[in-house]
Scaffold this motif. Structure first.
Motif, PDB file in Angstrom:
ATOM      1  N   TRP A 219       5.198  10.045   9.929  1.00  0.00           N
ATOM      2  CA  TRP A 219       4.953  10.065   8.760  1.00  0.00           C
ATOM      3  C   TRP A 219       6.024  10.800   7.828  1.00  0.00           C
ATOM      4  O   TRP A 219       6.486  11.712   8.152  1.00  0.00           O
ATOM      5  N   HIS A 220       6.511  10.043   6.658  1.00  0.00           N
ATOM      6  CA  HIS A 220       7.526  10.364   5.763  1.00  0.00           C
ATOM      7  C   HIS A 220       6.712  11.506   4.698  1.00  0.00           C
ATOM      8  O   HIS A 220       6.163  11.089   4.088  1.00  0.00           O
ATOM      9  N   ALA A 221       7.215  12.393   4.561  1.00  0.00           N
ATOM     10  CA  ALA A 221       6.543  13.402   3.643  1.00  0.00           C
ATOM     11  C   ALA A 221       6.358  13.011   2.117  1.00  0.00           C
ATOM     12  O   ALA A 221       5.081  13.205   1.487  1.00  0.00           O
ATOM     13  N   THR A 222       7.368  12.143   1.348  1.00  0.00           N
ATOM     14  CA  THR A 222       7.165  11.727   0.207  1.00  0.00           C
ATOM     15  C   THR A 222       7.026  10.058   0.060  1.00  0.00           C
ATOM     16  O   THR A 222       6.690   9.686  -0.967  1.00  0.00           O
ATOM     17  N   SER A 223       7.551   9.475   1.154  1.00  0.00           N
ATOM     18  CA  SER A 223       7.426   7.995   0.970  1.00  0.00           C
ATOM     19  C   SER A 223       6.053   7.439   1.621  1.00  0.00           C
ATOM     20  O   SER A 223       5.827   6.343   1.190  1.00  0.00           O
ATOM     21  N   THR A 224       5.309   8.330   2.625  1.00  0.00           N
ATOM     22  CA  THR A 224       4.228   7.582   2.980  1.00  0.00           C
ATOM     23  C   THR A 224       3.135   8.149   2.076  1.00  0.00           C
ATOM     24  O   THR A 224       2.653   9.315   2.449  1.00  0.00           O
ATOM     25  N   THR A 225       2.520   7.181   1.482  1.00  0.00           N
ATOM     26  CA  THR A 225       1.656   7.492   0.693  1.00  0.00           C
ATOM     27  C   THR A 225       0.658   6.571   0.342  1.00  0.00           C
ATOM     28  O   THR A 225       1.053   5.497   0.122  1.00  0.00           O
ATOM     29  N   ALA A 226      -0.705   6.751   0.207  1.00  0.00           N
ATOM     30  CA  ALA A 226      -1.643   5.729  -0.412  1.00  0.00           C
ATOM     31  C   ALA A 226      -1.432   5.351  -2.015  1.00  0.00           C
ATOM     32  O   ALA A 226      -0.819   6.080  -2.564  1.00  0.00           O
ATOM     33  N   PRO A 227      -1.742   4.169  -2.526  1.00  0.00           N
ATOM     34  CA  PRO A 227      -1.514   4.106  -3.885  1.00  0.00           C
ATOM     35  C   PRO A 227      -2.414   4.840  -4.717  1.00  0.00           C
ATOM     36  O   PRO A 227      -3.277   5.374  -4.462  1.00  0.00           O
ATOM     37  N   PHE A 252       2.637   2.195   3.243  1.00  0.00           N
ATOM     38  CA  PHE A 252       1.415   1.427   2.739  1.00  0.00           C
ATOM     39  C   PHE A 252       1.753   0.503   1.476  1.00  0.00           C
ATOM     40  O   PHE A 252       2.664   0.852   0.857  1.00  0.00           O
ATOM     41  N   VAL A 253       0.852  -0.708   1.703  1.00  0.00           N
ATOM     42  CA  VAL A 253       1.205  -1.665   0.544  1.00  0.00           C
ATOM     43  C   VAL A 253      -0.402  -1.865  -0.051  1.00  0.00           C
ATOM     44  O   VAL A 253      -1.248  -1.843   0.564  1.00  0.00           O
ATOM     45  N   LYS A 254      -0.239  -1.711  -1.487  1.00  0.00           N
ATOM     46  CA  LYS A 254      -1.399  -2.108  -2.132  1.00  0.00           C
ATOM     47  C   LYS A 254      -1.943  -3.458  -2.207  1.00  0.00           C
ATOM     48  O   LYS A 254      -0.988  -4.473  -2.662  1.00  0.00           O
ATOM     49  N   LYS A 255      -3.147  -3.802  -1.518  1.00  0.00           N
ATOM     50  CA  LYS A 255      -3.516  -5.248  -1.755  1.00  0.00           C
ATOM     51  C   LYS A 255      -4.213  -5.607  -2.785  1.00  0.00           C
ATOM     52  O   LYS A 255      -4.384  -6.684  -3.258  1.00  0.00           O
ATOM     53  N   LEU A 256      -4.875  -4.675  -3.502  1.00  0.00           N
ATOM     54  CA  LEU A 256      -5.771  -5.013  -4.561  1.00  0.00           C
ATOM     55  C   LEU A 256      -6.103  -3.539  -5.511  1.00  0.00           C
ATOM     56  O   LEU A 256      -6.346  -2.713  -4.752  1.00  0.00           O
ATOM     57  N   GLU A 257      -5.983  -3.953  -6.491  1.00  0.00           N
ATOM     58  CA  GLU A 257      -6.434  -2.778  -7.506  1.00  0.00           C
ATOM     59  C   GLU A 257      -7.515  -3.218  -8.571  1.00  0.00           C
ATOM     60  O   GLU A 257      -7.395  -4.283  -9.197  1.00  0.00           O
TER      61      GLU A 257
END
Length: 258
Positions: A219-227, A252-257
């Motif tokens: 887990w990267h402290a600043t790059s691993t984040t949910a949208p 993570f990648v956002k699939k739908l918003e």
């Protein structure tokens, strides 16, 4: 802010006989009104029929259609079918009687599955409101998780929890969470000026341990984040996100918003 409002459709008077062999269908007592509405989050169009008669084609995006159908006296039910137009996959089959009128079916279709339509939290000035669906498509993690919203202070590299959505089951919509908007500039930590990031972490339920602990992924402290939306502007969002590792570092990648 982009908000999708799913509204009830009004029956427009469009009537159809559900069986062409029955010419005498002018009896209002035998009419079945059916509304199909929601959001198609897939890449497939959905074909909706009553018996063999077309009700609507739900293309990707929101849909809302109502039809009136006369049930011939020789029939006791009509069949509501929903299929993927491109693949022929059956999404739903349901027999309906006139007593079911008016019948309403509201659903969210995503990843080949029909789910309950999520409710977008009401917009409120000064608030960030979010609901999530987490799809662990790489690790296939099956246990509940806590989705934690917080501030990351670059000095001294500290994550401060603001709010937590508890016991979120993978592939299901979470309850909404609400936090105040905040500025990411001009902040201090223990009296020391520092930049701030708005981050969203995913922990094993009931812990402060990343759900990836014990796996091949870090887990990267600043790059691993949910949208998430901007921290300083009021918003109301629903996010569907899935895993997209960079090497052995989880992303993570956002699939739908919505």
């Amino acid at each position: 802010m982009k908000t999708i409002h799913i509204l009830f459709a009004v029956l427009t008077g469009t009537l159809l006989a559900c069986n062409k062999k029955e010419p005498d269908f002018l009896y209002e007592d035998n009419m079945l009104a059916v509304t199909v509405k929601g959001y198609n989050g897939s890449e497939e169009s959905l074909e909706v029929k009553l018996d063999t008669f077309h009700v609507t084609q739900a293309d990707p995006g929101k849909f809302d259609a109502t039809k009136g159908c006369i049930i011939p006296f020789s029939q006791s039910t009509v069949n509501l079918s929903i299929t993927e137009k491109g693949t022929g996959k059956v999404v739903m089959n349901k027999a309906l009687k006139k007593e079911d009128s008016p019948a309403t079916f509201e659903f969210f279709y995503f990843n080949g599955q029909m789910n309950k339509m999520p409710e977008i939290p009401a917009f409120e000035e000064g608030k960030i409101k979010i609901s999530y669906m987490f799809n662990p498509t790489v690790t296939h993690y099956t246990e509940p998780v806590d989705i934690v919203l917080g501030k990351y202070y670059f000095t001294p590299k500290v994550f401060e929890e603001i709010a937590r959505i508890k016991n979120v089951k993978p592939n299901e919509f979470s309850a909404p969470v609400s936090i105040p908007t905040f500025s990411t500039t001009g902040q201090t930590y223990n009296g020391q000026p520092t930049p701030v990031l708005f981050l969203v972490y995913v922990y094993k339920a009931g812990t402060n341990e990343f759900y990836t602990a014990g796996s091949a992924y870090t887990w990267h402290a600043t790059s691993t984040t949910a949208p998430k939306p901007a921290a300083s502007a009021a918003s109301s969002r629903i996010y569907i996100f899935e895993e997209a590792p960079a090497g052995n570092s989880m992303r993570f990648v956002k699939k739908l918003e919505l």
